[in-house]
Every structure is written in C-alpha cells, then in structure tokens.
Design an enzyme around this catalytic site. Structure first.
Site, PDB file in Angstrom:
ATOM      1  N   TRP A 166       0.754  -1.272  -0.108  1.00  0.00           N
ATOM      2  CA  TRP A 166      -0.029   0.212   0.062  1.00  0.00           C
ATOM      3  C   TRP A 166       0.844   1.292   0.013  1.00  0.00           C
ATOM      4  CZ3 TRP A 166      -4.316  -0.386  -2.136  1.00  0.00           C
ATOM      5  CH2 TRP A 166      -5.067  -1.605  -2.036  1.00  0.00           C
ATOM      6  N   LYS A 191     -12.037  -1.340   7.384  1.00  0.00           N
ATOM      7  CA  LYS A 191     -11.390  -2.507   8.252  1.00  0.00           C
ATOM      8  C   LYS A 191     -12.077  -2.544   9.673  1.00  0.00           C
ATOM      9  CE  LYS A 191      -8.150  -1.996   4.748  1.00  0.00           C
ATOM     10  NZ  LYS A 191      -8.912  -3.121   3.732  1.00  0.00           N
ATOM     11  N   ASP A 206      -0.910   6.523   6.566  1.00  0.00           N
ATOM     12  CA  ASP A 206      -2.140   6.025   6.362  1.00  0.00           C
ATOM     13  C   ASP A 206      -2.260   4.851   7.475  1.00  0.00           C
ATOM     14  OD1 ASP A 206      -4.078   3.873   5.373  1.00  0.00           O
ATOM     15  OD2 ASP A 206      -2.758   3.639   3.563  1.00  0.00           O
TER      16      ASP A 206
HETATM   17  N1  PMP Z   1      -4.048   1.813   2.583  1.00  0.00           N
HETATM   18  C1  PMP Z   1      -4.288   0.400   3.212  1.00  0.00           C
HETATM   19  C2  PMP Z   1      -3.297   0.319   4.166  1.00  0.00           C
HETATM   20  C3  PMP Z   1      -5.206  -0.562   2.720  1.00  0.00           C
HETATM   21  O1  PMP Z   1      -5.249  -1.774   3.535  1.00  0.00           O
HETATM   22  C4  PMP Z   1      -5.989  -0.293   1.583  1.00  0.00           C
HETATM   23  C5  PMP Z   1      -7.062  -1.035   1.254  1.00  0.00           C
HETATM   24  N2  PMP Z   1      -7.172  -2.222   1.547  1.00  0.00           N
HETATM   25  C6  PMP Z   1      -5.865   1.256   1.123  1.00  0.00           C
HETATM   26  C7  PMP Z   1      -4.873   1.845   1.524  1.00  0.00           C
HETATM   27  C8  PMP Z   1      -6.696   1.274  -0.125  1.00  0.00           C
HETATM   28  O2  PMP Z   1      -8.062   1.701   0.285  1.00  0.00           O
HETATM   29  P1  PMP Z   1      -9.304   1.945  -0.808  1.00  0.00           P
HETATM   30  O3  PMP Z   1      -9.365   0.554  -1.222  1.00  0.00           O
HETATM   31  O4  PMP Z   1     -10.263   2.258   0.292  1.00  0.00           O
HETATM   32  O5  PMP Z   1      -8.887   2.775  -1.885  1.00  0.00           O
END
Ligand code: PMP
Length: 364
Positions: free
Chosen positions: A100, A194, A170
C-alpha cells in the site's frame, strides 16, 4: 456459526449491525431510513455531529486537528495528500514497507518528486530502523503506512522527523486498534472498511496549519480546505456509511476505548503467532517479529513458500467450520487472518485451535 476473518471490507460488531437493522426503516423515530434523509436535514446533521464528537473524544484530539469525512477511499487520499501538501517543495519522503505504501509512492510520482527513504524491496518483511533512513531535508512531508494489510507489516514506532517535516500516515487497517499521539502527526487517514465501518467513507485527521496549501489544480472533492470549510458537506456525503461508522465509535467507547482495543489485539495476534512459532516450521510467517502486524497475520503452510494442497485443504476445513475469508491476498498467496476490533478473543481461539489440530493431522 460463522467467523469472518476478512481483510476488508471486514467484520463489524454484531451489536452494531443489529442496531442498524432495528433502525433501518425508522431511524431515530423519524419514520424514514437514514438512507432516505437529506444530508442537509437537522436529523442527519445530528448523526454526523455525534460521529465527529465521538471520534474526537476517543482520540482525545486537540482543537487544532480537524476531522474530515471524505470519499475516494485510501486510494483517493494517496492523491489528496499530494494535491494538498506536496506543492510547498515538490518533493516528499516515502517509507515503502509494503504494497500500500508502494502504491501511494507511485501515485505521488505523478505529482512531484518522490524520495524513497529506505531501499526498494521485492518482498516486504521488515521495517529498517529510523537511523538508517535517507531523508530529504527539503521534503514537504514524510509518508508511511502504519499497517500493511497485504504483507502483515506494522510499525512499532512513530517516526520522529527533524526540522518540523510533517508526518503523514495511512492508518487504514489499524485505525482505532491502539492509542496514538496525534500531535506527532501532520495528517492521518483511514478508509473505514476494516476497523470502523462500511466501505465508502475515509476519515482524515489533519493539523489546521496544513490546510490551505493545495495546488490550484486540486479537485474540490479532494481539497482539504474546501472540505473543512463545508464541514465535510461540500457535496452529498456517504450518509449511511457515516451513520454506521458513528455507531461503531459508540461501540468502541462502550467497550473501553482504544486502550481496550489494543489489549485485545495483543492477545488475539499472540494466539495465532504462538501457534505459528511453535509449529516447527509447519506454519511460517515471513515478517520479522518486531514488526509483525497485530491486525493481519499472513502465513504459509507446509513450507516457507507454502504447499498448495495443504493450503487449499486448510481453507476448506476452515470454511467447513464457518471460518471465512482466510485466503491471502492474491498478490502474495497463502493464508491471511485479519483480526480487526470486531473479531473476539474467543473467535481467534477457534482459529488457533483449528491450526493446532491441522498441524497435528498433517505433520510429515
Ligand atoms: N491503505 C491500506 C493500508 C489498505 O489496506 C487499503 C485497502 N485495503 C488502501 C490503502 C486502499 O484503500 P481503498 O481500497 O479504500 O482505496
């Protein structure tokens, strides 16, 4: 009985779902569902206000930190962070510790210069300690991901960056799973799906002085200043998601707040890692112990790269016992158990028991 170990969208507290159900067609005595309510109505305003206040309370936020409820998910924030904060110097530090943060860095490359603070890795299993980091003294901010959902790598510290460079974090997959000192951050964001609610709303907490530095091309929907000025009602917000998230905040408060979530997270993750570590290599987790995630536990079965037949059999047995969504992310394979706030210790014990029995029955 079903236990949902999904990585996200993930399990919500049953108590909250029941409350949503009971109020679905008549929300707070209005005779209509929250989904049918004007986002400009007093009834909805009270819902959004309560969610904001409860979150402020849970985190004990000082007045100079603003909460924004935004859309576009974590991915939207990968871009929003750049539009709003990168303009000052055009360069930012990125600590890439998993899939990510790698995606966030890639997004940022479209808008400015990205300085990779630690060496690029193919596999993500560790977080180099801070004294080895190569920082750019000119960086507009330092970016990192507190918990890498796919790789199971979680920070065990908050970076201390010299010269007042703001830290951007994040926290999508470990938000409200442990206390943190917001004053160490310039901005944090978290997609709800989550630990705190349904997919569709992203919480942004930003220090007041970092608002208003956006580039002139910044889309209004990603613009922190506009969002803040309009109290997150610049356009129609995801009203239902915010409503459910607000109920989760109340559930967290009723259940001892983030300190109590942290205690449970430590117990739950230890249960699973203990089975892995005591299995003589039958189970293996590639992540260095110091930075193993309390939220997402990735592991392989049979060997360090996994034996396909064993992993398939394990997933089938888990499913037959009602344990769902344990398959690892498609990019890494294997198994992943996600242990977010709504997963109980008793549920985690069930998984640990299955793992112990499965190892006994399949030892070569
Ligand atoms: N950051 C993290 C740590 C994630 O786990 C995720 C999605 N699983 C995201 C960003 C991306 O999020 P989204 O799918 O809501 O765009």
């Amino acid at each position: 009985m079903v236990i949902n170990f999904a990585a996200g969208p993930a399990k919500l507290p049953e108590e909250v779902l029941k409350e949503v159900q009971a109020n679905l067609i008549n929300c707070n005595g209005t005779g209509i569902s929250v989904m049918e309510m004007s986002h400009r109505s007093a009834n909805y305003a009270a819902i959004q206000e309560a969610a904001l206040n409860d979150l402020r309370d849970i985190l004990n936020l000082p007045a100079n930190y603003k909460i924004l409820f935004m859309q576009g998910g974590g991915t939207g924030q990968f871009a929003a962070v750049c539009f709003n904060l990168l303009g000052r110097t055009g360069v930012a530090d990125y600590v890439v510790t998993g899939s990510w943060s790698a995606k966030a860095a890639k997004e940022a490359e479209q808008y400015g210069k990205v300085n990779l603070v630690i060496p690029k890795e193919k596999k993500f299993t560790t977080i180099p300690t801070e004294e080895t980091w190569k920082l750019d003294p000119n960086a507009s901010y330092l970016y990192y991901c507190d918990n890498e959902t796919v790789d199971g790598v979680e920070f065990d510290f908050v970076p201390e960056i010299p010269n007042g460079v703001p830290v951007v974090c994040d926290m999508s997959s470990n938000f409200l799973s442990r206390p943190f000192d917001i004053t160490k951050f310039g901005l944090i964001f978290a997609g709800a799906q989550k630990n705190i609610g349904p997919a569709g709303v992203t919480v942004v907490i930003v220090r007041e002085d970092l608002i208003g530095h956006h580039t002139k091309e910044t889309p209004s929907i990603l613009n922190f200043a506009q969002m803040d000025k309009n109290a997150s009602l610049l356009n129609t917000p995801p009203t239902f998601c915010i409503y459910v998230m607000g109920l989760v905040f109340k559930w967290i408060k009723r259940n001892g707040g983030v300190a109590s979530m942290a205690k449970a997270s430590a117990i739950k993750s230890r249960l699973i890692y203990d089975v892995i570590d005591k299995s003589n290599g039958f189970y293996s987790c590639p992540v260095e112990k110091r930075v193993r995630s309390r939220m997402n536990v990735p592991f392989r079965i049979g060997s360090s790269v996994g034996v396909d037949a064993l992993e398939k059999d394990f997933l089938a047995q888990a499913e037959s016992q009602g344990m769902l969504q344990l398959k690892g992310h498609r990019s890494v394979g294997g198994i992943r158990a996600s242990l977010y706030n709504a997963i109980t210790v008793v549920e985690t014990e069930q998984l640990a028991k299955l793992m112990t029995e499965f190892a006994l029955n399949n030892k070569i």
